[in-house]
Design a protein around this motif. Structure first.
Motif, mmCIF file in Angstrom:
data_model
loop_
_atom_site.group_PDB
_atom_site.id
_atom_site.type_symbol
_atom_site.label_atom_id
_atom_site.label_comp_id
_atom_site.label_asym_id
_atom_site.label_seq_id
_atom_site.Cartn_x
_atom_site.Cartn_y
_atom_site.Cartn_z
ATOM 1 N N PRO A 164 0.802 -1.228 0.000
ATOM 2 C CA PRO A 164 0.000 0.000 0.000
ATOM 3 C C PRO A 164 0.833 1.275 0.000
ATOM 4 O O PRO A 164 0.467 2.264 -0.649
ATOM 5 C CB PRO A 164 -0.829 -0.118 1.286
ATOM 6 C CG PRO A 164 -0.907 -1.585 1.556
ATOM 7 C CD PRO A 164 0.419 -2.119 1.121
ATOM 8 N N GLY A 223 -4.696 7.469 3.287
ATOM 9 C CA GLY A 223 -3.659 6.458 3.414
ATOM 10 C C GLY A 223 -3.221 6.290 4.851
ATOM 11 O O GLY A 223 -3.050 5.161 5.351
ATOM 12 N N ALA A 226 -6.145 4.702 6.998
ATOM 13 C CA ALA A 226 -6.235 3.260 6.777
ATOM 14 C C ALA A 226 -5.107 2.518 7.481
ATOM 15 O O ALA A 226 -5.326 1.458 8.084
ATOM 16 C CB ALA A 226 -6.212 2.965 5.277
ATOM 17 N N ARG A 227 -3.898 3.068 7.437
ATOM 18 C CA ARG A 227 -2.771 2.397 8.105
ATOM 19 C C ARG A 227 -2.973 2.351 9.611
ATOM 20 O O ARG A 227 -2.743 1.309 10.246
ATOM 21 C CB ARG A 227 -1.458 3.108 7.761
ATOM 22 C CG ARG A 227 -0.224 2.433 8.379
ATOM 23 C CD ARG A 227 1.067 3.084 7.942
ATOM 24 N NE ARG A 227 1.304 2.908 6.521
ATOM 25 C CZ ARG A 227 1.822 1.815 5.977
ATOM 26 N NH1 ARG A 227 2.140 0.776 6.742
ATOM 27 N NH2 ARG A 227 2.022 1.755 4.681
ATOM 28 N N TYR A 247 -5.898 -0.117 10.383
ATOM 29 C CA TYR A 247 -5.599 -1.499 9.996
ATOM 30 C C TYR A 247 -4.524 -2.092 10.903
ATOM 31 O O TYR A 247 -4.664 -3.224 11.390
ATOM 32 C CB TYR A 247 -5.140 -1.522 8.541
ATOM 33 C CG TYR A 247 -5.200 -2.880 7.868
ATOM 34 C CD1 TYR A 247 -6.204 -3.178 6.947
ATOM 35 C CD2 TYR A 247 -4.255 -3.860 8.131
ATOM 36 C CE1 TYR A 247 -6.264 -4.407 6.320
ATOM 37 C CE2 TYR A 247 -4.313 -5.092 7.514
ATOM 38 C CZ TYR A 247 -5.309 -5.366 6.606
ATOM 39 O OH TYR A 247 -5.367 -6.592 5.995
ATOM 40 N N ALA A 270 -11.861 2.766 4.524
ATOM 41 C CA ALA A 270 -10.970 2.811 5.678
ATOM 42 C C ALA A 270 -11.471 1.921 6.810
ATOM 43 O O ALA A 270 -10.677 1.344 7.562
ATOM 44 C CB ALA A 270 -10.826 4.249 6.163
ATOM 45 N N ILE A 273 -11.709 -3.513 7.277
ATOM 46 C CA ILE A 273 -10.372 -4.041 7.571
ATOM 47 C C ILE A 273 -10.197 -5.362 6.820
ATOM 48 O O ILE A 273 -10.050 -6.446 7.409
ATOM 49 C CB ILE A 273 -10.170 -4.217 9.080
ATOM 50 C CG1 ILE A 273 -10.556 -2.950 9.818
ATOM 51 C CG2 ILE A 273 -8.731 -4.559 9.402
ATOM 52 C CD1 ILE A 273 -9.689 -1.755 9.484
ATOM 53 N N PRO A 314 -8.582 -7.073 2.793
ATOM 54 C CA PRO A 314 -7.792 -6.749 1.585
ATOM 55 C C PRO A 314 -8.620 -6.074 0.504
ATOM 56 O O PRO A 314 -8.138 -5.144 -0.158
ATOM 57 C CB PRO A 314 -7.280 -8.126 1.134
ATOM 58 C CG PRO A 314 -7.255 -8.950 2.382
ATOM 59 C CD PRO A 314 -8.412 -8.485 3.198
ATOM 60 N N THR A 340 -9.109 -2.402 1.434
ATOM 61 C CA THR A 340 -7.907 -1.609 1.169
ATOM 62 C C THR A 340 -7.736 -1.355 -0.319
ATOM 63 O O THR A 340 -7.420 -0.232 -0.738
ATOM 64 C CB THR A 340 -6.670 -2.335 1.730
ATOM 65 O OG1 THR A 340 -6.841 -2.534 3.134
ATOM 66 C CG2 THR A 340 -5.412 -1.527 1.482
ATOM 67 N N LEU A 376 -7.724 2.375 -2.115
ATOM 68 C CA LEU A 376 -6.588 2.872 -2.890
ATOM 69 C C LEU A 376 -7.001 3.223 -4.316
ATOM 70 O O LEU A 376 -6.583 4.255 -4.859
ATOM 71 C CB LEU A 376 -5.469 1.824 -2.897
ATOM 72 C CG LEU A 376 -4.862 1.474 -1.529
ATOM 73 C CD1 LEU A 376 -3.762 0.433 -1.684
ATOM 74 C CD2 LEU A 376 -4.318 2.715 -0.834
ATOM 75 N N ALA A 430 -0.952 -6.081 1.821
ATOM 76 C CA ALA A 430 -1.621 -5.416 2.936
ATOM 77 C C ALA A 430 -0.629 -4.584 3.725
ATOM 78 O O ALA A 430 0.593 -4.688 3.534
ATOM 79 C CB ALA A 430 -2.285 -6.452 3.845
ATOM 80 N N PHE A 431 -1.158 -3.752 4.614
ATOM 81 C CA PHE A 431 -0.305 -2.956 5.498
ATOM 82 C C PHE A 431 0.454 -3.879 6.458
ATOM 83 O O PHE A 431 -0.080 -4.887 6.918
ATOM 84 C CB PHE A 431 -1.152 -1.987 6.323
ATOM 85 C CG PHE A 431 -1.813 -0.907 5.522
ATOM 86 C CD1 PHE A 431 -1.101 0.191 5.081
ATOM 87 C CD2 PHE A 431 -3.165 -0.984 5.215
ATOM 88 C CE1 PHE A 431 -1.713 1.201 4.347
ATOM 89 C CE2 PHE A 431 -3.787 0.013 4.495
ATOM 90 C CZ PHE A 431 -3.056 1.108 4.049
#
Length: 543
Positions: A92, A316, A319-320, A323, A377, A380, A382, A385, A389, A540-541
């Protein structure tokens, strides 16, 4: 004394540097190095040489960063934590870095253009009028400019029109570097520093308009003051989370949240304050109050850059954080974010209907889109995400192209912002009206545009993760928001133009390329989205 001496003797004489993966982080440092070089160019070059050199240097910096990113990403790397685990270079992060760099290219072209407004958007109106009166010599009577205005004689060189101020070029690179660090930060202190690095140049850029100076400076002050409050909330949230977990690293906060038997008061209070700062940057209601005023007052190229790239950076990072650090507590914070997403969608869609200024209308549109992005967001998964994105890159290209077209519609006093000025635009310039119509339909989510594909991917992932009621509300909000997009379309195609109405300026090469890039990306991502979706879903993150 012997015990003290023994303790001192056991202190290591050297400090080991944390391992650094230069190949993985090369795009980030290329951008920061380019920003530093741009500052030196600004300091030492004569004024009349700065514009061409800065444009070339900034373009080469973006190209070098993009080449380094592509070379690393295409080698199939494993996710890495570098700089003492402060940065997480995962799939990501690479996608977001690529999105930010690519979106900066058309934004840079709009910033550098000197054809839509003579001399560019960063030339003082007084200097421009003085040059017009004196044939471009830059000399004015001793009394100064019109109405007692002070005229800066340094704007032009002999026998030339006033030149553009070039401070925005290093500001853009510093803001881009901060955004790239923001989306890859693996601990909250690094994220806070990146937040300030990306924010401070944006505050300055918003106040650099030279023709509508007071409106621009008012927008900058509002953005700065509210941004300071957002940063304070973010920093206080970091303090509470450190008190809870004993660390600011996202993975260690996650471990404490999953395995601790202590009270979670500090955890969720810290998360709430942290999200206030992040949601402010993402223009999510009810933390959106700066957005309409800043979008309207900032120079239009700056608004385009901010609307596209800041949205990417904010979501971004959101989400990080959700997650990696708070994935184990999703059922505790998700109901609150449901309410936030609903408020943002309703505020953006409903208040957008009442706007009479096109830039404020797009601002409320961005608030509604921020509500849609919250679905990705919160999912949680894939697919969530990947949908988030893809939505960010699709929305970014469309928004930049929209503001590019907005900059072309001009009246005697500059940009024609009032919607009534767009009446009958198709009769004056069918091409500009056609492009604007296509872009507005993309924002509304009409099929064969990137907006439809992005909403389908995002809403599908949210529904699969148990958010069907929220998806239904999002669909209703999308239908309401489509009304004010279609209102502009009807004005352009089915209304008669005023005799003294605005004209559509023939754009120069830079603005033409920027609008073309955004429009083509909107079309291609609507027809052939698979490669970008696959890249968005490639990983993924990590924490």
């Amino acid at each position: 004394m012997s015990s003290v001496a023994q303790a001192v003797s056991q202190v290591p004489t050297t400090i080991e540097m944390p391992p650094i993966d230069w190949a993985a982080s090369a795009p980030l440092w290329i951008v920061f190095a380019g920003a530093c070089v741009s500052v030196l160019l600004e300091a030492f070059l004569p004024r009349h040489q700065r514009w061409p050199v800065q444009v070339v240097a900034t373009g080469l910096t973006l190209l070098a960063a993009l080449v380094a990113l592509a070379g690393y990403a295409l080698s199939g790397p494993e996710p890495v934590l570098t700089f003492g685990h402060a940065l997480a270079v995962d799939a990501p992060a690479l996608f977001l870095w690529g999105t930010l760099i690519v979106l900066t290219v058309p934004s840079l072209l709009l910033l550098a253009d000197r054809s839509v407004e003579p001399g560019g958007v960063f030339v003082a109106s007084a200097a421009e009028r003085a040059a017009a009166r004196t044939g471009g010599s830059g000399s004015v009577p001793a009394g100064g400019g019109p109405a007692g205005e002070h005229v800066d004689r340094s704007y032009g060189t002999p026998d030339q029109t006033p030149t553009m101020q070039t401070e925005p070029f290093p500001f853009v690179l510093f803001a881009l570097g901060g955004m790239m660090a923001f989306v890859a930060a693996n601990d909250l202190l690094t994220m806070f520093i990146a937040l300030e690095v990306l924010s401070l140049p944006l505050y300055l850029l918003c106040g650099l308009a030279r023709r509508r100076r007071l409106l621009s400076q008012e927008a900058a002050v509002k953005y700065f003051l509210l941004g300071a409050f957002g940063s304070a909330f973010f920093l206080y949230g970091i303090a509470l989370l450190y008190g809870y977990a004993g660390s600011v690293r996202l993975s260690e906060i996650s471990e404490s949240a999953a395995g601790s038997l202590t009270s979670d008061t500090l955890l969720f209070a810290g998360l709430a304050l942290l999200l206030v700062g992040l949601l402010f940057k993402g223009s999510v209601a009810p933390f959106h109050t700066w957005t309409p005023d800043v979008y309207q007052g900032a120079p239009t190229p700056v608004t385009a850059f901010m609307a596209a790239c800041t949205k990417v950076a904010a979501f971004g990072a959101i989400a990080r954080v959700l997650y990696v650090a708070f994935g184990s507590t999703v059922w505790e914070w998700r109901p609150v974010l449901w309410a936030v997403a609903i408020i943002s969608m309703v505020v953006g869609a409903v208040l957008g209907l009442t706007q009479t200024d096109v830039k404020r209308m797009i601002a409320y549109s961005s608030i509604a889109h921020a509500g849609f992005l919250m679905l990705g967001a919160m999912a949680i998964t894939p697919d969530g995400t990947a949908g988030l994105l893809f939505y960010l890159v699709a929305y970014g290209f469309t928004t930049i192209a929209v503001f590019g077209v907005v900059s072309l519609v001009r009246g005697p006093d500059g940009e024609a912002g009032h919607l009534s000025a767009w009446a009958g635009l198709a009769k004056r310039s069918p091409l500009a009206a056609g492009v604007m119509t296509f872009l507005l339909l993309a924002l509304a989510g009409i099929p064969l545009t990137s907006g439809f594909t992005a909403k389908f991917a995002l809403f599908s992932a949210a529904a699969a993760d148990g958010m069907v009621p929220l998806v239904v509300i999002a669909l209703v909000a999308s239908a309401v928001a489509a009304f004010f997009y279609l209102r502009v379309v009807v004005l352009m195609w089915f209304s008669e133009p005023a005799d003294d109405g605005p004209t559509v300026v023939v754009p120069g090469a830079f603005t033409t390329v920027a609008i073309t890039l955004g429009t083509l990306a909107t079309l291609v991502l609507g027809i052939l989205p698979t490669p970008v979706l696959e890249w968005a879903a490639s990983g993924a993150f990590i924490g």
